[in-house]
Scaffold this active site. Structure first.
Site, PDB file in Angstrom:
ATOM      1  N   HIS A 288       0.816  -1.216   0.000  1.00  0.00           N
ATOM      2  CA  HIS A 288       0.000   0.000   0.000  1.00  0.00           C
ATOM      3  C   HIS A 288       0.848   1.263   0.000  1.00  0.00           C
ATOM      4  O   HIS A 288       2.074   1.221   0.129  1.00  0.00           O
ATOM      5  CB  HIS A 288      -0.952   0.000   1.195  1.00  0.00           C
TER       6      HIS A 288
ATOM      7  N   CYS B 251       2.984  -4.869   6.792  1.00  0.00           N
ATOM      8  CA  CYS B 251       2.658  -4.668   5.384  1.00  0.00           C
ATOM      9  C   CYS B 251       3.870  -4.143   4.609  1.00  0.00           C
ATOM     10  O   CYS B 251       4.911  -3.837   5.175  1.00  0.00           O
ATOM     11  CB  CYS B 251       1.477  -3.713   5.250  1.00  0.00           C
TER      12      CYS B 251
END
Length: 371
Positions: free
Chosen positions: A299, A315
């Site tokens: 992301h 992440c």
């Protein structure tokens, strides 16, 4: 316009993120969510005259060829070196961490251009609370300042902008101010449209993403061809990015973020959470690429200056300008391999954090800012 909020229960592929399309940001055809980032770029001739000019030109060149050097700051440091080595590998050039021979750097001209802040730009600036419970009350997550808007738009560093604009108070920019910026294809936030889930692109399904957490780099491969590489922040010592082979299960543009302290700190979903609205200052930035590993995704970010230099919650985080480009080159169903880089030696790893660039110390370019 009625708000459409896609929570995890309705879209499990989001793995920790909720998506919305709201009146706060424009909506669009899901097949064209990225806009045209290169529209309106002036072109002229200007030659580099200093080491900083040469480093800036190299960084812009690498960035425009999808080999991201991180923030453009006029310093040929760690990620510039890593991007250069991967570009050399991709193009079949001799692998030399200290060489720029054979690179068509003349394509980047001029090195700097002037940009005038508009009324439309100012519409993307607004209050950004610090606490998630306050953020959840917002209709959008805009840029907190015009300086942050410029930093992201031109893939750059605020200190670098100040050095090339010594006459300006960048903390108090206003509409009508003209600023020298790197001549990079701008990240045009106004062209990014909210799409809950991008359609599958069949011709991309055979591509593969390789994430090297040790190198803090993400590579995009098409069979044996290296298409792109970007610097990343890959988890932390407490919650490292999960080593293994995964697949992309969904891609969202302009996502909402489900802030859950249980997920962020322990990887465990709880019933205490806040839904943070979309925008460039959303914690996951402007793109969420959900992986088959629960709660893990690739992301964007609300702080591009930390990429490669700070930890995340498991992440894979990229600068928004890199995340939006990556999203346009990948699709649901693709394989993502995350490695810690220990099981194989990267032959093109940088040996130093500074490229020994040398430049002509002669007359300054009158059309470029003094630095």
């Amino acid at each position: 316009m009625k708000k459409l909020l896609f929570l995890l229960i309705a879209a499990p592929w989001m793995a920790g993120v909720a998506v919305a399309q709201t009146a706060a940001f424009p909506q669009a055809d899901p097949n064209q969510p990225f806009g045209d980032p290169t529209a309106g770029i002036p072109v002229a001739r200007a030659e580099p005259v200093s080491k900083r000019d040469l480093a800036t030109r190299l960084q812009i060149f690498l960035d425009q060829n999808q080999f991201g050097p991180g923030k453009i700051d006029g310093e040929a440091g760690e990620f510039t070196s890593k991007a250069l080595l991967r570009y050399q590998k991709a193009k079949g050039l001799p692998i030399a961490p200290a060489s720029i021979e054979g690179l068509p750097l003349h394509e980047i001209s001029p090195i700097y251009v002037q940009y005038t802040i508009t009324e439309e730009d100012a519409k993307w600036v607004g209050p950004v609370p610090r606490k998630p419970e306050d953020q959840a009350r917002q209709k959008r997550m805009p840029y907190p300042s015009l300086l942050k808007f410029l930093v992201e738009r031109f893939h750059t560093d605020p200190n670098f902008l100040q050095r090339i604009n010594p006459q300006l108070d960048l903390q108090n920019l206003k509409v009508g101010d003209t600023v020298w910026v790197p001549n990079v294809a701008p990240f045009r936030i106004e062209t990014v449209r909210a799409v809950a889930k991008l359609p599958v692109v069949p011709e991309f399904k055979h591509r593969r993403i390789l994430v090297n957490t040790h190198e803090r780099m993400l590579e995009l491969w098409d069979n044996g061809e290296l298409l792109a590489a970007f610097p990343i922040t890959p988890g932390s010592s407490k919650l490292p990015a999960p080593v293994g082979t995964w697949r992309i299960i969904g891609i969202s543009v302009m996502p909402w973020f489900r802030h859950d302290e249980g997920v962020l700190n322990h990887g465990v979903r709880t019933n205490v959470f806040y839904n943070i609205p979309a925008g460039p200052s959303n914690p996951v930035g402007v793109v969420w690429i959900g992986l088959s590993k629960p709660s893990i995704g690739i992301h964007g970010t609300n702080n591009p200056l930390t990429i490669g230099r700070a930890s995340s919650h498991g992440c894979i985080r990229l600068a928004n300008w890199d995340a939006i480009r990556l999203a346009s080159m990948v699709t649901e169903g693709m394989t993502v391999v995350i490695t810690d880089g220990q099981e194989e030696k990267i032959p093109y790893k940088a040996d130093s954090q500074n490229l020994p660039l040398t430049g002509r110390e002669d007359k300054a370019n009158k059309n470029a800012p003094q630095i």
